[in-house]
Design a protein around this motif. Structure first.
Motif, short mmCIF file in Angstrom:
data_model
loop_
_atom_site.label_atom_id
_atom_site.label_comp_id
_atom_site.label_asym_id
_atom_site.label_seq_id
_atom_site.Cartn_x
_atom_site.Cartn_y
_atom_site.Cartn_z
N LYS A 1 0.83 -1.21 0.00
CA LYS A 1 0.00 0.00 0.00
C LYS A 1 0.87 1.26 0.00
CE LYS A 1 -4.12 -2.02 1.97
NZ LYS A 1 -5.06 -2.11 3.09
N SER B 1 2.27 1.91 -3.52
CA SER B 1 1.31 2.01 -4.62
C SER B 1 1.59 3.22 -5.52
CB SER B 1 -0.12 2.04 -4.10
OG SER B 1 -0.36 3.20 -3.33
N ARG C 1 2.35 2.84 -9.43
CA ARG C 1 1.53 3.56 -10.41
C ARG C 1 2.39 4.37 -11.36
NH1 ARG C 1 -3.22 7.96 -9.35
NH2 ARG C 1 -4.18 7.74 -11.40
N ILE D 1 -4.45 2.44 -7.58
CA ILE D 1 -4.30 1.04 -7.19
C ILE D 1 -4.66 0.84 -5.72
CG2 ILE D 1 -2.66 -0.86 -6.99
CD1 ILE D 1 -1.08 0.54 -9.23
N HIS D 2 -5.50 -0.16 -5.46
CA HIS D 2 -5.84 -0.55 -4.10
C HIS D 2 -5.53 -2.04 -3.95
CE1 HIS D 2 -7.87 3.20 -3.23
NE2 HIS D 2 -8.42 3.12 -4.44
N PHE D 3 -4.66 -2.37 -3.01
CA PHE D 3 -4.28 -3.76 -2.78
C PHE D 3 -5.23 -4.40 -1.78
CE2 PHE D 3 -0.30 -1.99 -4.35
CZ PHE D 3 0.06 -2.96 -5.27
#
Length: 121
Positions: A69, A72, A76, A91-93
């Motif tokens: 996180k 990210s 990106r 982006i979300h993990f």
């Protein structure tokens, strides 16, 4: 946007993110036993959920997810360098435990099978 194009973009994101995590991230918090299971992209390409499978203890999973996180933004930026699309999703993990769940179910089924074989003998 057509579903076929959205699926192709999601698969390309999956390959690129996997490559970036394995080859370019130097964060010691991120486990070597980390793999991208799938990527779900919204139709407007603003957000992408990246499902990650991490092998290890619960603590290792949390540390690795936190490291991902935090990285990210870097991921990106690297995606922007590698991919030529108009909108690059945020982006979300998300931790994906389906593999562990499937392994646990297989283990339970094997135990039941062994008990049944023991009763027949």
């Amino acid at each position: 946007m057509s579903m076929q194009r959205l699926n192709r973009i999601s698969e390309e994101l999956k390959k690129e993110i996997s490559s970036i995590i394995m080859n370019e991230l130097k964060d010691p918090r991120i486990s070597a036993m980390c793999s991208i299971v799938s990527v779900e992209t919204t139709p407007d390409l603003k957000y992408a959920k990246v499902y990650v499978s991490i092998y290890g203890s619960k603590e290792e999973k949390e540390i690795t997810l936190k490291g991902l996180k935090n990285a990210s933004g870097f991921i990106r930026k690297k995606l922007g360098d590698n991919m030529k699309i108009r909108y690059l999703p945020e982006i979300h993990f998300v931790l994906d435990e389906s593999i562990e769940h499937g392994a646990r179910i297989a283990e339970i089924l094997n135990e039941i099978k062994n008990k049944e074989e023991g009763r027949q003998n």
